[in-house]
Write a protein that holds these residues in place. Structure first.
Motif, PDB file in Angstrom:
ATOM      1  N   THR A  25       2.941   2.527   0.635  1.00 12.87           N
ATOM      2  CA  THR A  25       2.246   2.005  -0.806  1.00 12.87           C
ATOM      3  C   THR A  25       0.784   2.452  -0.679  1.00 12.87           C
ATOM      4  N   LYS A  26       0.057   2.254   0.606  1.00 13.45           N
ATOM      5  CA  LYS A  26      -1.170   2.564   0.854  1.00 13.45           C
ATOM      6  C   LYS A  26      -1.499   3.930   0.282  1.00 13.45           C
ATOM      7  N   ALA A  27      -0.488   4.779   1.221  1.00 12.57           N
ATOM      8  CA  ALA A  27      -0.914   6.250   0.812  1.00 12.57           C
ATOM      9  C   ALA A  27      -0.633   6.783  -0.659  1.00 12.57           C
ATOM     10  N   ALA A  28       0.384   6.080  -1.287  1.00 15.23           N
ATOM     11  CA  ALA A  28       0.195   6.470  -2.755  1.00 15.23           C
ATOM     12  C   ALA A  28      -0.710   5.830  -3.418  1.00 15.23           C
ATOM     13  N   ARG A  29      -1.232   4.807  -3.131  1.00 18.11           N
ATOM     14  CA  ARG A  29      -2.540   4.184  -4.189  1.00 18.11           C
ATOM     15  C   ARG A  29      -3.745   5.269  -3.863  1.00 18.11           C
ATOM     16  N   GLU A  30      -3.857   5.542  -2.785  1.00 16.32           N
ATOM     17  CA  GLU A  30      -5.023   6.527  -2.194  1.00 16.32           C
ATOM     18  C   GLU A  30      -4.843   7.914  -3.079  1.00 16.32           C
TER      19      GLU A  30
END
Length: 112
Positions: A25-30
Motif C-alpha cells: 500500500t505504501k509503495a503504491a501510494r509513493e
C-alpha cells in the motif's frame, strides 16, 4: 474511457522490490499507482512471469515445487492448445489457397 498506461519492465521490477521493503500500500501510494496494479506485478513475479533477478527470492516468496510444476503444466497445456489451433488454421489456409489456385486456373482456361 480511461487510457491504460504502459510501464516498462524495469519500473515494474523496482516497484516490486520497493513494495517488498516498505509494503504494498505504501509503495503504491509513493509511486502513484493502484495497489491492485502493483499486486498484479507481485503475483506475476511469484508466477515467474517477471524475473526480479538473482538473489531476490526468499524461501517464503519462492514457489514450491508443486506450484511450479502446476504452473508449467498449465503453460504446456495452453501451448498445446495454441499449437493445435495454429495447425488447424494452416490446414484451412492450405485448402483455401488450393481452392483459389484451382478456380483461377479454371477461369484462365475458360477465357482462352
Amino acid at each position: 474511457m480511461a487510457r491504460q498506461r504502459q510501464y516498462d519492465m524495469d519500473y515494474k521490477i523496482q516497484s516490486i522490490k520497493l513494495s517488498n521493503e516498505i509494503g504494498l500500500t505504501k509503495a503504491a501510494r509513493e509511486l502513484g499507482i493502484s495497489p491492485s496494479t502493483l499486486n498484479g506485478w507481485i503475483k506475476a513475479s511469484k508466477e515467474g512471469r517477471i524475473n526480479l533477478g538473482f538473489g531476490t527470492q526468499t524461501p517464503s516468496s519462492a514457489m514450491s515445487l508443486a506450484q511450479e510444476l502446476e504452473m508449467l503444466r498449465k503453460q504446456v497445456k495452453d501451448q498445446n492448445k495454441q499449437i493445435q489451433r495454429l495447425k488447424e488454421e494452416n490446414t484451412f489456409l492450405e485448402e483455401a489457397s488450393a481452392f483459389f489456385a484451382a478456380s483461377r486456373l479454371k477461369s484462365t482456361r475458360t477465357k482462352d
